[in-house]
Design a protein around this motif. Structure first.
Motif, PDB file in Angstrom:
ATOM      1  N   UNK A  39       0.876  -1.170   0.000  1.00  0.00           N
ATOM      2  CA  UNK A  39       0.000   0.000   0.000  1.00  0.00           C
ATOM      3  C   UNK A  39       0.914   1.222   0.000  1.00  0.00           C
ATOM      4  N   UNK A  40       0.837   2.031  -1.065  1.00  0.00           N
ATOM      5  CA  UNK A  40       1.676   3.224  -1.173  1.00  0.00           C
ATOM      6  C   UNK A  40       0.922   4.438  -0.667  1.00  0.00           C
ATOM      7  N   UNK A  41       1.616   5.255   0.105  1.00  0.00           N
ATOM      8  CA  UNK A  41       1.048   6.479   0.678  1.00  0.00           C
ATOM      9  C   UNK A  41       1.714   7.674  -0.011  1.00  0.00           C
ATOM     10  N   UNK A  42       0.926   8.357  -0.860  1.00  0.00           N
ATOM     11  CA  UNK A  42       1.408   9.506  -1.624  1.00  0.00           C
ATOM     12  C   UNK A  42       0.741  10.796  -1.146  1.00  0.00           C
ATOM     13  N   UNK A  43       1.443  11.910  -1.335  1.00  0.00           N
ATOM     14  CA  UNK A  43       0.869  13.243  -1.124  1.00  0.00           C
ATOM     15  C   UNK A  43       1.337  14.167  -2.243  1.00  0.00           C
ATOM     16  N   UNK A  44       0.674  15.316  -2.360  1.00  0.00           N
ATOM     17  CA  UNK A  44       1.028  16.315  -3.378  1.00  0.00           C
ATOM     18  C   UNK A  44       2.072  17.300  -2.878  1.00  0.00           C
ATOM     19  N   UNK A  45       1.972  17.634  -1.589  1.00  0.00           N
ATOM     20  CA  UNK A  45       2.808  18.690  -1.021  1.00  0.00           C
ATOM     21  C   UNK A  45       3.464  18.224   0.275  1.00  0.00           C
ATOM     22  N   UNK A  46       4.468  18.971   0.704  1.00  0.00           N
ATOM     23  CA  UNK A  46       5.169  18.631   1.937  1.00  0.00           C
ATOM     24  C   UNK A  46       4.269  18.784   3.160  1.00  0.00           C
ATOM     25  N   UNK A  47       3.334  19.722   3.116  1.00  0.00           N
ATOM     26  CA  UNK A  47       2.396  19.938   4.211  1.00  0.00           C
ATOM     27  C   UNK A  47       1.037  19.389   3.789  1.00  0.00           C
ATOM     28  N   UNK A  48       0.472  18.518   4.609  1.00  0.00           N
ATOM     29  CA  UNK A  48      -0.794  17.890   4.269  1.00  0.00           C
ATOM     30  C   UNK A  48      -1.500  17.495   5.555  1.00  0.00           C
ATOM     31  N   UNK A  49      -2.807  17.190   5.438  1.00  0.00           N
ATOM     32  CA  UNK A  49      -3.580  16.804   6.624  1.00  0.00           C
ATOM     33  C   UNK A  49      -3.234  15.374   7.001  1.00  0.00           C
ATOM     34  N   UNK A  50      -2.895  15.172   8.278  1.00  0.00           N
ATOM     35  CA  UNK A  50      -2.543  13.835   8.742  1.00  0.00           C
ATOM     36  C   UNK A  50      -2.784  13.752  10.238  1.00  0.00           C
ATOM     37  N   UNK A  51      -3.480  12.716  10.648  1.00  0.00           N
ATOM     38  CA  UNK A  51      -3.705  12.466  12.069  1.00  0.00           C
ATOM     39  C   UNK A  51      -2.943  11.210  12.463  1.00  0.00           C
ATOM     40  N   UNK A  52      -2.040  11.364  13.407  1.00  0.00           N
ATOM     41  CA  UNK A  52      -1.194  10.247  13.821  1.00  0.00           C
ATOM     42  C   UNK A  52      -2.028   9.080  14.333  1.00  0.00           C
TER      43      UNK A  52
END
Length: 382
Positions: free
Chosen positions: A231-244
């Protein structure tokens, strides 16, 4: 586009994504068709067409020596008509003789290079629709070169996959798609995809290992049984919404916190222990019940689940929960561009998120909608 949430759109993924507003989706969780594995019984479309071309997809007739007994249509460069027909069968080259366009289903391309291109073209459009703070999670499996990929097996075969009403199709040369390609070698499809995604501007944050302790047994005698997928986890930008997300602490960590392993002279931890100050902080959190656990690791132990419907690639709900919790805010929008049986929509609803899906097969849409209607009403968090 009439941007109505909580619905499944019937259509081809690339065409429908182009109708989506820019930066409108919070999170994408999906599993696209794997290469050279299954025919999902949907009408093929034309890829990479040049505007104005009056396509010429070469069709010829030849004897069909294959008698595998399945039924279905295949216009992705393979046989057309009943597979059990021992007489004359029409075959299609799949490529336009004028512009080089290809007609067929995603996952049944004649080469894995073309499959990767088509898949990443779709994710280019997904990237446009994803918010700058959005996250994208992709489950993708691999293929062995030279493999039949299950084609031609019966219920009596040792390698038969435990599904029902499943049919496989060969290429126009009447051989499996992967035949003759780096025989017996893993083709590294997931990593070819991930590298091309990074080349196209995505940021790869994690490669998650989905460990399947209840994996299907393999009849192979010269390699180990594969019991995981990526399962690959991609984002567009260095800052993104993420809840630990957290997982339980190991007993060894709790023991160090409770009893300590430190030097009274230097007040520094030894043998991996904590210093006295940090130990007391952790011990206090344990007593108050405030310690949630440790940061979740990248190997997820999730068993596959049986599914009674006639869809052959259903991933378990537990696999979808973590990406949605971690990568989509409450009341956000989760998109699955390959909705299939609707698991992503089901989990999104249960977790208080909105969903959107795209699916070409009307049977799968009906199946997904039945599952969604069966859910209790969920109260949205204000």
């Amino acid at each position: 586009m009439n941007f109505v949430l909580d619905r499944i759109i019937r259509g081809h993924v690339l065409e429908e994504l182009r109708k989506f507003p820019k930066e409108s989706i919070d999170c994408v969780v999906t599993s696209p068709p794997y290469w050279a594995l299954r025919d999902y019984q949907t009408k093929g479309i034309i890829w990479d067409a040049k505007e104005g071309c009056k396509h010429d997809f070469k069709i010829e007739e030849k004897k069909n020596p294959m008698d595998r007994g399945g039924k279905g249509q295949h216009d992705s460069g393979g046989l057309v008509g009943k597979m059990g027909d021992k007489t004359t069968t029409k075959t299609m080259s799949g490529l336009c003789q004028k512009c080089g366009a290809w007609k067929g289903q995603l996952g049944l391309e004649p080469t894995f290079e073309l499959y990767i291109k088509h898949l990443c073209d779709i994710f280019d459009e997904i990237k446009r629709t994803l918010k700058n703070t959005g996250t994208c999670w992709v489950n993708l499996g691999d293929t062995y070169g030279g493999s039949n990929c299950g084609y031609g097996q019966t219920r009596q075969s040792s390698g038969f996959q435990n599904v029902t009403k499943q049919t496989y199709y060969p290429t126009s040369k009447m051989k499996p798609l992967a035949a003759g390609i780096m025989e017996k070698c893993l083709l590294q499809i997931p990593f070819r995809f991930a590298i091309e995604m990074v080349n196209r501007g995505w940021i790869l944050r994690n490669t998650v290992i989905w460990w399947k302790p209840s994996c299907m047994p393999s009849s192979a005698k010269d390699r180990f049984t594969v019991d995981f997928e990526y399962v690959f986890f991609f984002v567009k930008n260095k800052k993104y919404w993420f809840e630990t997300q957290y997982e339980p602490l190991q007993e060894s960590s709790l023991s160090r916190a409770r009893y300590g392993s430190y030097s009274s002279k230097t007040d520094k931890g030894i043998h991996g222990g904590m210093n006295l100050k940090n130990q007391l902080k952790v011990f206090e959190k344990i007593n108050k019940g405030e310690l949630r656990g440790r940061n979740k690791r990248c190997v997820w132990r999730i068993s596959t689940k049986p599914f009674r419907g006639s869809h052959f690639a259903v991933f378990p709900e537990n696999l979808i929960e973590t990406p949605i919790k971690a990568g989509c805010p409450q009341n956000g929008i989760v998109l699955d561009p390959f909705m299939g049986s609707g698991t992503t929509a089901v989990v999104a609803r249960k977790l208080g998120r909105n969903y959107l899906g795209i699916e070409l097969n009307p049977k799968y849409i009906k199946m997904a909608e039945r599952r969604i209607r069966a859910l209790p009403k969920i109260r949205r968090v204000a």
